[in-house]
Design a protein around this motif. Sequence first.
Motif, PDB file in Angstrom:
ATOM      1  N   GLU C 199      25.707  -6.489  -2.788  1.00 57.38           N
ATOM      2  CA  GLU C 199      25.246  -7.123  -1.558  1.00 57.38           C
ATOM      3  C   GLU C 199      23.782  -6.733  -1.281  1.00 57.38           C
ATOM      4  O   GLU C 199      22.941  -7.598  -1.008  1.00 57.38           O
ATOM      5  CB  GLU C 199      26.147  -6.689  -0.400  1.00 57.38           C
ATOM      6  CG  GLU C 199      25.884  -7.392   0.912  1.00 57.38           C
ATOM      7  CD  GLU C 199      26.108  -8.900   0.843  1.00 57.38           C
ATOM      8  OE1 GLU C 199      26.689  -9.373  -0.157  1.00 57.38           O
ATOM      9  OE2 GLU C 199      25.679  -9.598   1.769  1.00 57.38           O
ATOM     10  N   ALA C 200      23.510  -5.436  -1.389  1.00 50.05           N
ATOM     11  CA  ALA C 200      22.133  -4.982  -1.151  1.00 50.05           C
ATOM     12  C   ALA C 200      21.179  -5.655  -2.135  1.00 50.05           C
ATOM     13  O   ALA C 200      20.064  -6.040  -1.769  1.00 50.05           O
ATOM     14  CB  ALA C 200      22.061  -3.469  -1.288  1.00 50.05           C
ATOM     15  N   SER C 201      21.624  -5.825  -3.378  1.00 45.71           N
ATOM     16  CA  SER C 201      20.766  -6.448  -4.378  1.00 45.71           C
ATOM     17  C   SER C 201      20.489  -7.898  -4.016  1.00 45.71           C
ATOM     18  O   SER C 201      19.361  -8.375  -4.107  1.00 45.71           O
ATOM     19  CB  SER C 201      21.435  -6.402  -5.751  1.00 45.71           C
ATOM     20  OG  SER C 201      21.974  -5.146  -5.987  1.00 45.71           O
ATOM     21  N   ARG C 202      21.545  -8.579  -3.615  1.00 45.35           N
ATOM     22  CA  ARG C 202      21.397  -9.989  -3.270  1.00 45.35           C
ATOM     23  C   ARG C 202      20.449 -10.122  -2.069  1.00 45.35           C
ATOM     24  O   ARG C 202      19.553 -10.959  -2.066  1.00 45.35           O
ATOM     25  CB  ARG C 202      22.762 -10.564  -2.918  1.00 45.35           C
ATOM     26  CG  ARG C 202      22.937 -12.042  -3.195  1.00 45.35           C
ATOM     27  CD  ARG C 202      24.342 -12.456  -2.836  1.00 45.35           C
ATOM     28  NE  ARG C 202      24.672 -12.130  -1.456  1.00 45.35           N
ATOM     29  CZ  ARG C 202      24.307 -12.851  -0.411  1.00 45.35           C
ATOM     30  NH1 ARG C 202      23.606 -13.947  -0.574  1.00 45.35           N
ATOM     31  NH2 ARG C 202      24.642 -12.481   0.806  1.00 45.35           N
ATOM     32  N   LEU C 203      20.661  -9.261  -1.079  1.00 46.93           N
ATOM     33  CA  LEU C 203      19.829  -9.335   0.121  1.00 46.93           C
ATOM     34  C   LEU C 203      18.378  -9.016  -0.197  1.00 46.93           C
ATOM     35  O   LEU C 203      17.474  -9.487   0.470  1.00 46.93           O
ATOM     36  CB  LEU C 203      20.353  -8.362   1.181  1.00 46.93           C
ATOM     37  CG  LEU C 203      21.727  -8.702   1.745  1.00 46.93           C
ATOM     38  CD1 LEU C 203      22.206  -7.610   2.678  1.00 46.93           C
ATOM     39  CD2 LEU C 203      21.708 -10.040   2.460  1.00 46.93           C
ATOM     40  N   ALA C 204      18.173  -8.195  -1.235  1.00 46.32           N
ATOM     41  CA  ALA C 204      16.801  -7.843  -1.586  1.00 46.32           C
ATOM     42  C   ALA C 204      16.183  -8.884  -2.507  1.00 46.32           C
ATOM     43  O   ALA C 204      15.095  -8.699  -3.020  1.00 46.32           O
ATOM     44  CB  ALA C 204      16.776  -6.474  -2.246  1.00 46.32           C
ATOM     45  N   GLY C 205      16.897  -9.958  -2.727  1.00 50.06           N
ATOM     46  CA  GLY C 205      16.336 -11.042  -3.515  1.00 50.06           C
ATOM     47  C   GLY C 205      16.395 -10.819  -5.023  1.00 50.06           C
ATOM     48  O   GLY C 205      15.668 -11.464  -5.767  1.00 50.06           O
ATOM     49  N   ILE C 206      17.252  -9.908  -5.492  1.00 47.79           N
ATOM     50  CA  ILE C 206      17.433  -9.732  -6.941  1.00 47.79           C
ATOM     51  C   ILE C 206      18.319 -10.863  -7.457  1.00 47.79           C
ATOM     52  O   ILE C 206      19.336 -11.189  -6.841  1.00 47.79           O
ATOM     53  CB  ILE C 206      18.088  -8.371  -7.245  1.00 47.79           C
ATOM     54  CG1 ILE C 206      17.155  -7.233  -6.849  1.00 47.79           C
ATOM     55  CG2 ILE C 206      18.472  -8.270  -8.708  1.00 47.79           C
ATOM     56  CD1 ILE C 206      17.778  -5.861  -6.964  1.00 47.79           C
ATOM     57  N   ALA C 207      17.924 -11.456  -8.580  1.00 43.31           N
ATOM     58  CA  ALA C 207      18.709 -12.559  -9.141  1.00 43.31           C
ATOM     59  C   ALA C 207      19.913 -11.987  -9.882  1.00 43.31           C
ATOM     60  O   ALA C 207      19.892 -11.763 -11.086  1.00 43.31           O
ATOM     61  CB  ALA C 207      17.852 -13.400 -10.077  1.00 43.31           C
TER      62      ALA C 207
END
Lengths: 350, 505, 324
Positions: C199-207
Amino acid sequence: MFNKRLLTVFLITAIVFGAFGALALRPAAVVAQDSCPTQKDSYVIGFANLTEDIDFTKLVREGMVSAAEAAGNVELILADNKLDGATALSNTENFITQGVDGIVHFQTDAAFGNVIMARSRAEGIPVIAIDIPMPGATFFGADNYYAGQLAGEALAAWVNENWGGQADAMLVLELPQSGPVPAARMQGMLESYQANVQTPVAEDQIYRLDSKNTQEESFRVVSDTLPAIPEDSKIVAITINDGTALGVIAAAEAAGRAENIIVVGQNADTSGQEEMIKPNSRYLGATAYFPEKYGDKIIPAMIDILECRPVPPSIFVDHIFISKDNVCDFYPDNWPEFCGGAEATPESGG
Amino acid sequence: MADTPLLEMQHISKSFFGVKVLDDVPLTLYPGEVLALLGENGAGKSTLIKILNGDYQRDTGDILIEGRPVAINEPRDAEMLGIRMIYQELHYAPDLSVMENLLVGSLPRRRGRAGRFFIDWKEARRFTTESLKLLDVSIPPDALMRDLTVVERQIVEIVKSLSREARIIVMDEPTAALTPPEVDRLFQIVERLRCQNVAIIYISHRLDEIFRVAQRLMVLRDGRHVATRRVDEVTPAELVELMVGRKIEERIPSSADSAGSQPVALEVSGLTKQGAFEDIGFTIRRGEILGIFGLLGSGQFNLTRAIFGAEKADRGIIRVEGRAYTIAHPQEGKNAGIGFVPVDRKVNGLVLGLSVRKNVTLSNWRNLVRAGFFRQGLERQHTQHWIEQLEVRITGDMEVPVRFLSGGNQQKVILARWLEANVKVLVLNEPTWGVDVGARADIYDQLEQLAERGLAILIVSSDIQEILSISHRILTIYKGRLTGEFSRAEASKERLLQAAAGGGS
Amino acid sequence: MNSLKVLRGSNITTLTLFASFAVMCLFFAAQTPFFLTSGNLQTIISTLAVNGIPAIGMTLVLITGGVDISVGSVAALTGVVTSLLWLQYGIPLGISALIGLLSGGLVGFINGSLVTLLKINPLITTLGTFSVVRGLAFVFSEGQTNLLSNEAFQFLGRGQILNIPFSLLCMIALYAVFSLLLYHTAFGRNLYMIGGSAEASRLAGIAVTRHLLVVYTVSGLLAAFSGLISVSQLASSAPRAATGLEFTVITAVVLGGTSMAGGKGTLIGTLVGVIILRTLDNGLVLIQVSSFWQDFARGLVLVLAVGFDQIRARLTGRMKRRAV
């Protein structure tokens, strides 16, 4: 609660009707006992193969099919036991439902043997068991100890001739997980080698290794063992089957010790034959089981049983030790280049 | 305040499965201001925010930044536009360092042609240290997130959003887990950001915070825009009325005089656990609501967990209705007649994916067995009974998974479970965290009614307003020791705070 | 400083691992004089790559919080595809091997697509391909073992450069490259982030999707490479090859401190795990322990190592709390 009551009623009804049905059927089976009750003009025989994944069993199946065609009055129903006892049992049930006259079982799980036999005995259906015996079934298959003996003798003869009658160490690639059948092969090979070679291998130089029936495992355990055997030692290896033998040879080659090893095996399948006809091959040969010929003996034996002719309790395969010297007598079509007269055609399998 | 808005959201509408969650909502945000976004849970605040961040797609409406329409289709787009989110629920990788969590998705690269493929750890460390300095905290950049306290993790999360070039920052209940000094520090940061012309959308249930930090506020109710006002134009009471849609009176707890003569329901004496709490002793009578007030990290949660048996105390005696128990396992606590509502109900209390019905009867199936058979009909009856008793508001029927309920209603489902289990003592930890104003009053009312019917209730809270508005009697805890006892009449904010900060009573 | 970083964040401290490895070596050396011979060490290092190379891919997959149990089947399929193309269709061996390798990558890509696009649980996805791919290996080969004797090709599995096995060199190179990738590029760090909190990755814009696709494809490619090395060593390919490879590899990776829950793990740990398992097997064969006990020992080592570390972690955690 309601469902449970309904279920009980249903079960009782089923049992009552089932009992009537059984009573009604039984006398019919007893009536025609005087002649041969099972004799008919044509037969339906169920054949459940061990698995369809292995060369060996595929050849058994092909042999069964062509033998059934040759007999003329046999319809063969095929099934796959998938190396699994429970599957073998359900295949038995299916055969019974399909009304077969006889069953040929090639199945691996000794524990399920009893159940399968109880089911088919209750239906009065005769069973032939291939390679793994089941209580009350006619046994057909390899004489494993004898098959082992043939390879052991051939290996001893080679050592007597080429290595002055003495090897320093012996690798025994066995398969403990599969119980007595492979054990008998190994015992046959080991005992007859030691009996026929001029100087037997010392007991502490015999390395018993678990091949787990795969090339890479055999490769691994032999690789791990070779460092414990002095560099220039002459090594004989007896193996449970061709694949295991290939693993041993690969390990010796990788360690640069192929010159000092000689290997025998069992089965002599296509890959094994290909290995033994290579120039300077370290694969001396393997005892053949002729799976493709199983059917030629099994189908007539089953017809004999169904037509009430006497059949011995165990029928054995005619084993022959195959090496590059006689492979062309039995499998000329497999190796046209090698067997085609001129012996100097080392390249194979291109 | 500048004339041109930084952000304009116009006519935003959004439906989920045919239910309108947002209906023609506008939002205007000017640079250098804090806009408080208010509304009860389910009013549409988080949906609106998620649309701004590209998590959800709006059905209709436009988003304009500095007057130009922009397309925000995924979080990445929002990131590019300088929109930063600080979510209430923390998302972090526990086994990575603080600096990597801080710089997630934008780790600095080295210079040079080949270098740009690689991370510049030196720069990452420097940047992290400096960013943390903004909040006056010293957390080593190489520390693992796992090893930090909850508060420290939250600080990292906040710093994470601040450390990137931000034009708009959305803070969703950022102070929920912070202590008062930390809140002060956060507000200083907000002030500093405002000076740098950053615009902030601030979501909180704590109304006092809003009056401290925000300049304007906007209220949503049932997916509709109710009002946008300057903060100095409204009173707290008006604000609550705007949010709830009706008047809510200041709570005065019911009198507990009658409790004095009741038999003791729970008695704790000499309860000690090394490093957590020491020599704790108190009693609760039937029908009494006892509040324990302490700042976060004072050992109060260890204490309640030990009373219930979720944690093992080193020594001490716990008596329920006069009978002593060794409570070393939750099962024993339950058998002794103690009900327990944990701090994080989503993690420890409820099975979010299961229905309301199953959550109510979970571990209580014994009540529902008649003559050896589990009775589904009975299960439904009991659940329905509690839904009505506690006024649990459910969209749909009792088969709806608990995750779709609002915080207040989730809390009621847990209450229902313990009531179904027929407990004598109910222990609640922070019962209204993440519960909105309207539902809060509702829960207080329910608890009071339960007490009137003879239940003994122990409430642990770090919200002083909550403690004051519900407890019949109040204990304060500081560093694992009880530091004061106050009757309703004696208690005041000042006295409680002083005692809870170790100042003695 | 960075090497310290590499060691940290591992479930089992690499120190514990090295210590248990040393104890094990001492034990075997005391039991048999052949253990410490150069011949035996040569044997060990020349057979590391078959497990060591797919363990890299498995480490990456576990770090992202997934799992790939199709590696054994992929290795077998690669061998079968390569030998069939060469033997039956006369395609040059180099090209056949390349196609074999790519078929493994394709399976990995399919795994990744199912996991990310259809959001099927990785265990279920790869359990499916595990079976499907093994089935394909049998179908293509018709159950046959094929001999594959070619001098040049055998160099891959058996060749040496300056007395160092070529396969080991390949493996070391891969470990070096992937370590660099994992610790010093954003791509690598993002894998940890995805495993730690998707979730944190997605929110940080990581593909996230793209990262997972790459990881599963890499796992497939590396499994395929292991299959090629194995075929080269054995000079034959069989559809039954590499049975159980997935479990050996997962065991080694977990032993090396990678968490099955994701977000945690190191390649150096994995490497040590691979070496420990390989040495254990070798030593047990050398001292002629029955093969059934070898399986037992392997499991025991895993449980002990991980269990020991849990206890250690708990103890240090308690001490830390006391100190506060």
